[in-house]
Design an enzyme around this catalytic site. Structure first.
Site, mmCIF file in Angstrom:
data_model
loop_
_atom_site.group_PDB
_atom_site.id
_atom_site.type_symbol
_atom_site.label_atom_id
_atom_site.label_comp_id
_atom_site.label_asym_id
_atom_site.label_seq_id
_atom_site.Cartn_x
_atom_site.Cartn_y
_atom_site.Cartn_z
ATOM 1 N N GLU A 38 -16.628 8.668 -17.850
ATOM 2 C CA GLU A 38 -17.270 10.176 -17.355
ATOM 3 C C GLU A 38 -16.890 11.183 -17.963
ATOM 4 O O GLU A 38 -17.649 12.620 -17.653
ATOM 5 C CB GLU A 38 -15.670 9.947 -16.303
ATOM 6 C CG GLU A 38 -16.466 9.027 -15.118
ATOM 7 C CD GLU A 38 -17.208 9.109 -14.113
ATOM 8 O OE1 GLU A 38 -17.404 10.356 -14.554
ATOM 9 O OE2 GLU A 38 -18.131 8.165 -12.747
ATOM 10 N N SER A 84 29.239 -11.608 24.263
ATOM 11 C CA SER A 84 30.726 -11.800 24.460
ATOM 12 C C SER A 84 31.051 -11.476 22.245
ATOM 13 O O SER A 84 32.211 -11.471 22.180
ATOM 14 C CB SER A 84 30.878 -13.222 24.267
ATOM 15 O OG SER A 84 30.865 -13.458 25.401
#
Length: 689
Positions: free
Chosen positions: A88, A348
C-alpha cells in the site's frame, strides 16, 4: 468517452497536483490544514472485556452495530505489517502524508488511460478517507483526503496513523479493522498469521465486498495470490513460502465473535458503557472449559432446569471462572438471566458458618454431644429434611449429616444477628425480605443469597476464616480481608466438611464441601473447596419453580466434582493452626462435652427422682383406723444431703440417706418434694388414705 474528455480528466489531476504545490505555503491552505488538525477526534472503538492475561473474552460493537476494535502495531503479526506497507505505501515512514512520486505516477497513468487508474493514495490518505467517509474516484474527495492527510501527519505520529488504519480498514459488512477481521475470518487474534492469512487481510480493504471470501471465494483467492506473488518478487516471502501460502484455503464463512464470561461482561459493560476496556480476573482457558462443560451438562437436564458455576482463588479473592447460565441464547432456560447473581434460598449451606461461630465462641467443639430430637425454640419448631431424628450425636456428625435441630439450637445460642453480621463481613448481601431482625429460620435457608454470596462466605472459611474481597474485575489496590471466623474455628469446620471422623492434627483431606436444598426442591447447592480454590454450584429453574427430586447431594455434588477435575490437580487442605483441641469425650473440658439440650439431658440424669411414692399414686396407710402406718419416702440420683417437704413444709432436713419416713395426720392429697445439695428438686402428687 472522447479522447478530449479523457485528456481533460487527466489534465485536471495534474492541475490539482500543481495546485497542491502552489498552495503549500498559502495562508488559505495553511488554515485549511490547521482547521482539520484541530478538529481531529479519535474514532470510537468497541468496548473489550479481557481476561487476567489481557486475552479477549468478549468485544462489544460500536453504537451503529459495526465491529471496530482498538489495535496498534503490537497487536498484529510483523509479517503482515511488512506486507501491508510494501503493498500500500512503501514510503510511509518518509512522506508527510502525500507521496509526490506516487501521485505523479498515478497522474501519468490516468492521463495515458484517460481515466483514474490509481489514486496514488498513501496510508495516511486512506485513513483520511475512512475518517471522513469520503467517496473514491472524485477529485473533490481526493483534495479533501490530501488536506486531512496533511492535518493527520501534523497532529499524529506515524505509529498513531498506522493504528488508525488498523482500526478503520473496511473488511466487508459491518467488520472494520484488522482485529475484527481476523477474529471473524480466522477465529483468532492477528498476532500470529500465516502468509496466506496476512495476504488476504492486506488486499481485502481494497475492495471489501468484491473480495469477501464468504461470498466470493474465487475472487478473494485471486486477489490474495496477487499479493503473495508481489511479496515473493520483493523478497518479503521466499518462493516456496509464497507457493505454500497460495495452497491455503480461503475461509468459507465468518466466525462469531468471542463471547466468554458473557454475563459478567454484559453486567459490567452496562454499568460503565463508556469504558473501552474491562479487565477481569477470569482465566479464559478455564472459563472456556467450564462453559463447554455447562452446555454438555445442561443437555442432560430437563428444560427449563439450568445451572450456574463460580470458581475463585480464595487467597486472593480472584474469580477465575463464572458461568451465569449454560447458554446465553437458550430462551427455554432463560439463558440471558445471570444465575450467579440471582437471589435464592441457600437451604442448609449456612450451617458451617453457624457451627464455626459456635466453635469460635466456645459454645461447642466438633466432638461435643448435641441433641437431634424434636424441639421448640421460642415457638419455632423445625423438622429434619428426612423427618427422622438421630438423638444425641457429636456436633461433627450432626453437621456432616446436615441435621436441622442441632443447627437451630446452636444458632439460638450464637444469635441470628451475629450470623448475618459475619455474612456481611464476608461481602455477602443477605436479603431478609421485610424482616428488620433475623430469626432462627435463616439458619435453614429463610433468607435470600446469591451463588456469589455463598462463594464469598465459603472462601472466607477456606482461607482460615479471613474473607478476602471476592472480585471479578482486576484492581491494583491492595486487598484487605475481613475476619469472619477464628483460624481454629474455620479449621474445625474444614475438618468436618472434608469428612474427617475425628479432630486430628494432620491435613483433613482434599476437598471440603457442603450441600443445600431449598424448601420445595427449588434450589440445589454445593459449595466446595480444596487447598486453593472454592467452587460454587447451583441447579434449579430460573423462574424459581419447584423441581421434583432436585437435591444438592444428588444433583450438585457430581457437578462440583466435575468442575474440580477441569480446574486441574487438587491441592490438599492445610493442616490445623496452633490452638486446636484434638480431644473427644472425657478429654474435652466439662462444659464442651455436652451442649444445649444434650447437656440438659445429662444434668437431668443426675437430678433427684422420687421413687416412692410415685406420682399420682394412691397409698393405703390405714388413716382413720386407729393404727396408721408411716409414709416411706425414697429418692434416687441427686446429691445428698436431702431435704423433704410435704405441702411446702419441711419434714426432714440434712438426711444423708436416700430414704426417710413421715406420718400423715389425715387422708387426702399431698404434694411431696425433695431438694438435694445442688438445689435440684423433684416432686410427686399422691393421695393417702
Amino acid at each position: 468517452m472522447s479522447r478530449l474528455r479523457r485528456l481533460t480528466e487527466g489534465g485536471l489531476l495534474v492541475l490539482m497536483l500543481g495546485l497542491v504545490a502552489g498552495l503549500w505555503s498559502a495562508a488559505a491552505f495553511e488554515q485549511a490544514v490547521a482547521r482539520r488538525a484541530a478538529a481531529f477526534r479519535a474514532p470510537v472503538v468497541g468496548a473489550e472485556v479481557v481476561d487476567r492475561e489481557g486475552l479477549l473474552l468478549r468485544p462489544f460493537p460500536i453504537a451503529d452495530g459495526r465491529w471496530r476494535l482498538a489495535a496498534d502495531a503490537g497487536d498484529v503479526d510483523p509479517r503482515y505489517l511488512r506486507m501491508l506497507l510494501a503493498w500500500e505505501d512503501k514510503r510511509f515512514t518518509d512522506h508527510g502524508g502525500i507521496d509526490a512520486v506516487a501521485m505523479l505516477r498515478a497522474a501519468w497513468q490516468s492521463l495515458r488511460a484517460g481515466h483514474i487508474v490509481s489514486g496514488g493514495s498513501t496510508l495516511t490518505m486512506q485513513v483520511a478517507r475512512m475518517l471522513e467517509d469520503l467517496p473514491t474516484g472524485s477529485f473533490a474527495a481526493k483534495w479533501e483526503q490530501m488536506l486531512t492527510a496533511l492535518a493527520l501527519e501534523r497532529r499524529l505520529s506515524k505509529a498513531e496513523i498506522l493504528s488508525l488504519y488498523l482500526r478503520l480498514a473496511p473488511y466487508g459488512g459491518n467488520v472494520e479493522g484488522i482485529r475484527a477481521a481476523s477474529l471473524t475470518l480466522f477465529g483468532k487474534e492477528p498476532r500470529r498469521l500465516t502468509a496466506g492469512e496476512a495476504a488476504l487481510l492486506v488486499v481485502l480493504p481494497q475492495s471489501p465486498e468484491r473480495y469477501r471470501p464468504d461470498r466470493h471465494p474465487a475472487e478473494a483467492e485471486r486477489a490474495r495470490n496477487r499479493v503473495l506473488s508481489r511479496m515473493a518478487g520483493l523478497g518479503i516471502l521466499d518462493a516456496r513460502e509464497a507457493a505454500r501460502a497460495k495452497r491455503e484455503p480461503v475461509p468459507g464463512g465468518r466466525s462469531e465473535m468471542p463471547m466468554l464470561a458473557a454475563h459478567a461482561g454484559e453486567r459490567l459493560h452496562a454499568a460503565s458503557p463508556t469504558r473501552h476496556r474491562i479487565d477481569l480476573t477470569i482465566d479464559s482457558a478455564l472459563q472456556a472449559r467450564l462453559e463447554a462443560y455447562a452446555r454438555k451438562k445442561a443437555a442432560t437436564l430437563a428444560k427449563p432446569v439450568s445451572l450456574a458455576l463460580v470458581v475463585a482463588d480464595y487467597a486472593s479473592g480472584d474469580i477465575l471462572a463464572e458461568v451465569g447460565s449454560p447458554d446465553i441464547f437458550d430462551r427455554e432456560r432463560q439463558g440471558f438471566v445471570d444465575l450467579t447473581q440471582a437471589l435464592r434460598s441457600p437451604g442448609s449451606t449456612l450451617k458451617p458458618l453457624i457451627y464455626g461461630l459456635a466453635f469460635e465462641r466456645g459454645i461447642a467443639h466438633p466432638e461435643s454431644l448435641v441433641d437431634d430430637s424434636p424441639g421448640d425454640f421460642a415457638g419455632y419448631t423445625p423438622q429434619n429434611f428426612d423427618r427422622t431424628f438421630e438423638g444425641v450425636i457429636t456436633a461433627r456428625r450432626a453437621l456432616q449429616l446436615s441435621r436441622n435441630l442441632p443447627a437451630v439450637e446452636l444458632l439460638s445460642a450464637v444469635g441470628p444477628s451475629r450470623l448475618v453480621h459475619r455474612m456481611r463481613r464476608a461481602g455477602a448481601r443477605p436479603d431478609l425480605g421485610d424482616r428488620s431482625l433475623p430469626g432462627l429460620a435463616i439458619g435453614l435457608g429463610g433468607l435470600g443469597l446469591t451463588l456469589e454470596d455463598l462463594v464469598r462466605i465459603y472462601a472466607g472459611i477456606a482461607n482460615s476464616g479471613l474473607a478476602m474481597p471476592l472480585h471479578i474485575e482486576k484492581s491494583d489496590a491492595p486487598a484487605r480481608g475481613m475476619r469472619i471466623l477464628s483460624e481454629q474455628a474455620a479449621w474445625y469446620v474444614t475438618s468436618i466438611l472434608s469428612g474427617a471422623t475425628t479432630t486430628t492434627k494432620g491435613s483433613p483431606g482434599e476437598i471440603a464441601h457442603k450441600t443445600g436444598t431449598s424448601y420445595g426442591y427449588r434450589d440445589a447447592w454445593t459449595i466446595g473447596y480444596d487447598g486453593r480454590h472454592v467452587v460454587g454450584v447451583w441447579l434449579g429453574r430460573p423462574d424459581g419453580a419447584p423441581v421434583a427430586g432436585l437435591v444438592g447431594q444428588d444433583s450438585a455434588v457430581p457437578v462440583m466434582k466435575d468442575v474440580f477435575a477441569r480446574i486441574g490437580p487438587v491441592t490438599r487442605l492445610p493442616g490445623p493452626p496452633p490452638g486446636i483441641l484434638a480431644s473427644a469425650g472425657a478429654g474435652l473440658p466439662p462444659p464442651l462435652r455436652r451442649v444445649g439440650r444434650a447437656a440438659e439431658q445429662s444434668r437431668a440424669g443426675l437430678r433427684p427422682e422420687i421413687v416412692y411414692p410415685p406420682n399420682a399414686a394412691a397409698v393405703e396407710l390405714g388413716l382413720g383406723e386407729g393404727a396408721p402406718s408411716d409414709l416411706y419416702l425414697k429418692v434416687r440420683n441427686g446429691q445428698p444431703p436431702f431435704t423433704w417437704y410435704v405441702d411446702g413444709l419441711p419434714v426432714d432436713r440434712g438426711e444423708l440417706r436416700r430414704q426417710s419416713q413421715w406420718r400423715p395426720r389425715e387422708p387426702g392429697f399431698l404434694t411431696i418434694s425433695v431438694v438435694d445439695a445442688a438445689g435440684s428438686a423433684a416432686s410427686s402428687r399422691v393421695f393417702v388414705k
